[in-house]
Design an enzyme around this catalytic site. Structure first.
Site: not given
Length: 625
Positions: A497-500
Site C-alpha cells: 500500500m505504501c510507495t516503497v
C-alpha cells in the site's frame, strides 16, 4: 590687467533607479557579454539653477537609452555608456587615459562638426546583477590644449538677455555663436566660427563669476579655427546673473596638440572615486526574487545555449496530477525553470511520513490536503507563482462507483483542468489512476509526461501526440499492456500500500521528467518531435528507464499500439462521443475496455495459439540409450 579664469564643474549627475533597471534588462536579454559602447541621451536641467543649486543636473533614467529622448523639450546632451563584465576589469581601467581618449573624441567632434558637439558625457559601469549592486562613474570631459592659455581681460554683467530668448526657447544646444550683423544666435560649424568671435553659452554653473568648465572646450575649438585671433568674447546666459567675458586666448590649438583633460565627477564626500547604487534595498522583494530567478535562466543564453526559448517555458501552464514525492520534486524543478503557472491535483492528505520525502511539506502540514498545501508552499517559496491546488479524486478504471454524482463532477473538473493547461504530468501511485488522464490528454492534444517508480527503478516517458497517424505515433504508458488496467489497490499488504522506493529514485525521475518536458518545448516540432532528433537542449527520447543497482539509464521507443486501452482510436472516440456514459461502465468493469479496444480478442488469440503449441508426450525426444 588680465586675470586667470577659474571654472566650475559642468554638471552634477542624477541617476534614477529606472536607468539601472533598463540596463539590467538590456544586459541580460541583449548585450550579455557584449561590452561595446552604448549611446546615451540625457536632459540638462537649467531650471534647477534658479532654485539655489550651484551646478545644473544631468538626469539619467529609463529613457536615456532611447534615441527619441533627444527630441523631447529641453537641452539635450549626447553621451556614451561603457559596461564592464567583471569588477576587476572595471577597476583595472586606466581612468586618466580613458578620460583623455574621450576628450579627444569630443575635441574632434567639435572641430570637424558643430561647436556644441564638443560637449558630452560618459558613464562607466559594472553591474553585479546577482546583488543588484551597480558600480558607476560619471564624467564630463573638459579639455584644452596644453599650450593654450586663457586670461580674463574684462568681465561685466549682462542685463539685456531678452534678445537671446529665441535661442533659449527654441534650441536644445548649450553653445552657439552670435551673428553680430543680425544679433541672432546660430549653431556654429567651422564656417561660422571663422567668421564670428562671440560665443553664446547656456551656463550650467550658478557660481558668481565662475563659468562652466565646458567654456574651455568651446574656446579651444574656436581657437583651432582662428589661430591668428587672440581675443574671444563669451556670453554666459543664466536664469539670473548672466555675464560676459572678454578673453585673451594665446597658445596653439591645432589638431595635433596634446589635450589636458578633467571631468571625473566627485562623490558626495568630494572624493574622486566611483559611486555605488544598491537597488536591492529599494526594489520590491517579490520583484527582486522574480528578477533573480530570471537572471539564472537568462545567463544560459550568454554562452551555453544562446538559442534557448525561455519565454515558451515561462508561459507554459502545467498540471501536476499527484502532489506526492514525484509531484513535489517536479514542481520545484519547474519553478527553477521559470514556470509561473502550476496546478496540483490530489485527493490525499499529508501524512507524518511525507515531509521527509516530499519537500513541499513540513510537520505542521500533516493532516492537511496535499494539493492546497503544496500550492501554498510554492507561493511561500516564490510569491509571484500562480500555484493552485484542487482536491479531487481521479476516477479509476476497474473501481466500482461509490458516489456517481461526485465522481462525475470530478471527471468534468479534471477534463476542464487538462483543457486549460499545456502540459500534464502523470505522477500518481497506481496504474489505473493514470488511465483516464491519458485518454483526456489525447482528446485535448496535450503534452503528457509520465513518471513511475519501482523500488530501485523508474520510467519517464512522453506520450505520443494523438493527432499524428497511428502508424508513426509514439506509444503511451499503456501501450505495453495486453490487459486493461484494473483494481490494483484492494487486498494489499502494508508494504504494497505504501510507495516503497529507494529515496533517490524520485529525485532522479522527477528531474528527468522535467528536463524531458522542457527539451520537448524547445524542439521546433514540439510533441511531434521524432525521438531520434534533438532540441537546443539535447535529445528528446520517447522514454527513459533507469536502474539504480547498475546506476544506468536506457532510452527506448515504443510505437503506439492499435489495441491500446488508453490511446487507441476506438477508446478515445468513445470518450469523445459518449463521455461519462462510457466511462461509468468502464470504471465498473474494465473488460468493457478490453472488448472495445480489441484486447479481449488478442488475449483469446494468444490463448488459442498457446494451446496449439502444447507439446504432447508423443512429441518428446527419444531417450538416448
Amino acid at each position: 590687467m588680465s586675470q586667470s579664469l577659474k571654472f566650475a564643474p559642468p554638471f552634477q549627475s542624477f541617476v534614477d533607479a529606472s536607468f539601472f533597471q533598463v540596463f539590467s534588462r538590456l544586459k541580460l536579454d541583449v548585450l550579455r557579454l557584449d561590452s561595446h559602447e552604448l549611446p546615451l541621451h540625457a536632459k540638462v536641467d537649467l531650471a534647477g539653477l534658479a532654485r539655489g543649486s550651484s551646478i545644473s543636473h544631468v538626469f539619467l533614467d529609463s529613457q536615456s537609452f532611447d534615441e527619441a529622448t533627444a527630441s523631447l523639450p529641453g537641452i539635450s546632451l549626447r553621451g556614451s555608456f561603457f559596461n564592464f563584465n567583471t569588477l576587476e576589469e572595471f577597476k583595472r581601467l586606466d581612468k586618466g587615459r580613458f578620460l583623455s581618449e574621450q576628450a579627444q573624441l569630443l575635441w574632434e567632434a567639435g572641430v570637424n562638426g558643430y561647436l556644441d558637439e564638443a560637449a558630452g558625457f560618459f558613464v562607466i559601469c559594472f553591474a553585479d546583477l546577482k546583488k543588484y549592486r551597480f558600480y558607476y562613474w560619471f564624467a564630463t570631459p573638459c579639455f584644452q590644449p596644453e599650450t593654450l592659455e586663457l586670461k580674463v581681460v574684462k568681465r561685466e554683467a549682462l542685463t539685456e538677455i531678452d534678445k537671446f530668448s529665441n535661442f533659449i526657447e527654441q534650441n536644445k544646444i548649450l553653445c552657439g555663436v552670435l551673428n553680430e550683423e543680425t544679433g541672432e544666435v546660430i549653431r556654429a560649424s567651422r564656417h561660422e566660427l571663422e567668421r564670428y568671435s562671440t560665443l553664446v553659452v547656456r551656463d550650467t554653473s550658478n557660481i558668481e563669476h565662475c563659468p562652466t568648465s565646458l567654456v574651455k572646450n568651446f574656446v579651444a575649438v574656436w581657437r583651432h579655427h582662428n589661430p591668428n585671433r587672440s581675443e574671444c568674447r563669451v556670453l554666459l546666459l543664466r536664469e539670473t546673473c548672466s555675464f560676459s567675458l572678454e578673453l585673451s586666448v594665446t597658445g596653439d590649438a591645432m589638431s595635433t596638440s596634446q589635450l589636458k583633460a578633467s571631468g571625473w565627477e566627485r562623490n558626495v564626500r568630494g572624493l574622486l572615486t566611483p559611486k555605488i547604487s544598491e537597488l536591492g534595498a529599494i526594489i520590491d522583494p517579490t520583484k527582486l526574487a522574480e528578477q533573480s530567478i530570471d537572471l539564472n535562466l537568462k545567463l544560459m543564453k550568454w554562452r551555453l545555449v544562446p538559442d534557448i526559448n525561455l519565454d515558451i517555458v515561462k508561459n507554459c501552464k502545467v498540471l501536476l496530477l499527484g502532489a506526492g514525492t514525484l509531484g513535489c520534486y517536479v514542481a520545484r524543478s519547474l519553478l527553477a525553470w521559470g514556470v509561473r503557472k502550476i496546478t496540483f491535483v490530489d485527493n490525499g492528505s499529508v501524512s507524518y511520513s511525507n515531509p521527509v520525502r516530499q519537500p513541499l511539506f513540513n510537520f505542521t502540514d500533516c493532516g492537511q490536503p496535499k494539493a492546497t498545501s503544496a500550492a501554498a508552499a510554492m507561493k511561500a517559496i516564490f510569491p509571484l507563482v500562480d500555484a493552485t491546488g484542487f482536491q479531487l479524486e481521479v476516477p479509476m478504471i476497474g473501481h466500482p462507483l461509490t458516489d456517481e454524482a461526485r465522481q462525475k463532477k470530478d471527471y468534468e473538473e479534471l477534463r476542464q483542468l487538462i483543457r486549460d493547461h499545456d502540459i500534464v504530468f502523470l505522477l500518481m501511485d497506481s496504474r489505473e489512476t493514470r488511465w483516464l488522464p491519458t485518454i483526456l490528454g489525447n482528446l485535448e492534444s496535450k503534452l503528457v509526461i509520465n513518471a513511475a517508480l519501482g523500488f530501485d527503478s523508474y520510467l519517464v516517458m512522453r506520450h505520443g501526440n494523438y493527432e499524428q497517424p497511428e502508424s508513426s505515433r509514439l506509444g503511451c504508458y499503456f501501450c505495453h499492456d495486453v490487459v486493461a488496467p484494473s483494481d490494483s489497490l484492494t487486498d494489499r499488504t502494508l508494504d504494497e500500500m505504501c510507495t516503497v522506493t529507494r529515496p533517490g529514485v524520485a529525485l532522479i525521475a522527477a528531474a528527468y521528467a522535467t528536463e524531458l518536458a522542457v527539451s520537448v518545448l524547445q524542439h521546433p516540432q514540439g510533441n511531434n518531435a521524432p525521438e531520434t532528433s534533438e532540441s537546443v537542449l539535447g535529445s528528446v527520447p520517447h522514454q527513459l528507464r533507469g536502474f539504480l543497482p547498475q546506476l544506468s539509464t536506457v532510452k527506448l521507443r515504443t510505437p503506439a499500439y492499435k489495441h491500446c486501452s488508453a490511446c487507441s482510436s476506438v477508446i478515445v472516440d468513445a470518450v469523445r462521443e459518449n463521455g461519462w456514459e462510457f466511462l461509468r461502465e468502464a470504471l465498473v468493469d474494465h473488460r468493457i475496455v478490453e472488448r472495445l479496444s480489441g484486447l479481449a480478442q488478442v488475449q483469446q488469440e494468444t490463448e488459442t495459439f498457446l494451446a496449439t503449441m502444447e507439446i504432447s508426450d508423443d512429441d518428446c525426444f527419444d531417450e538416448i540409450s
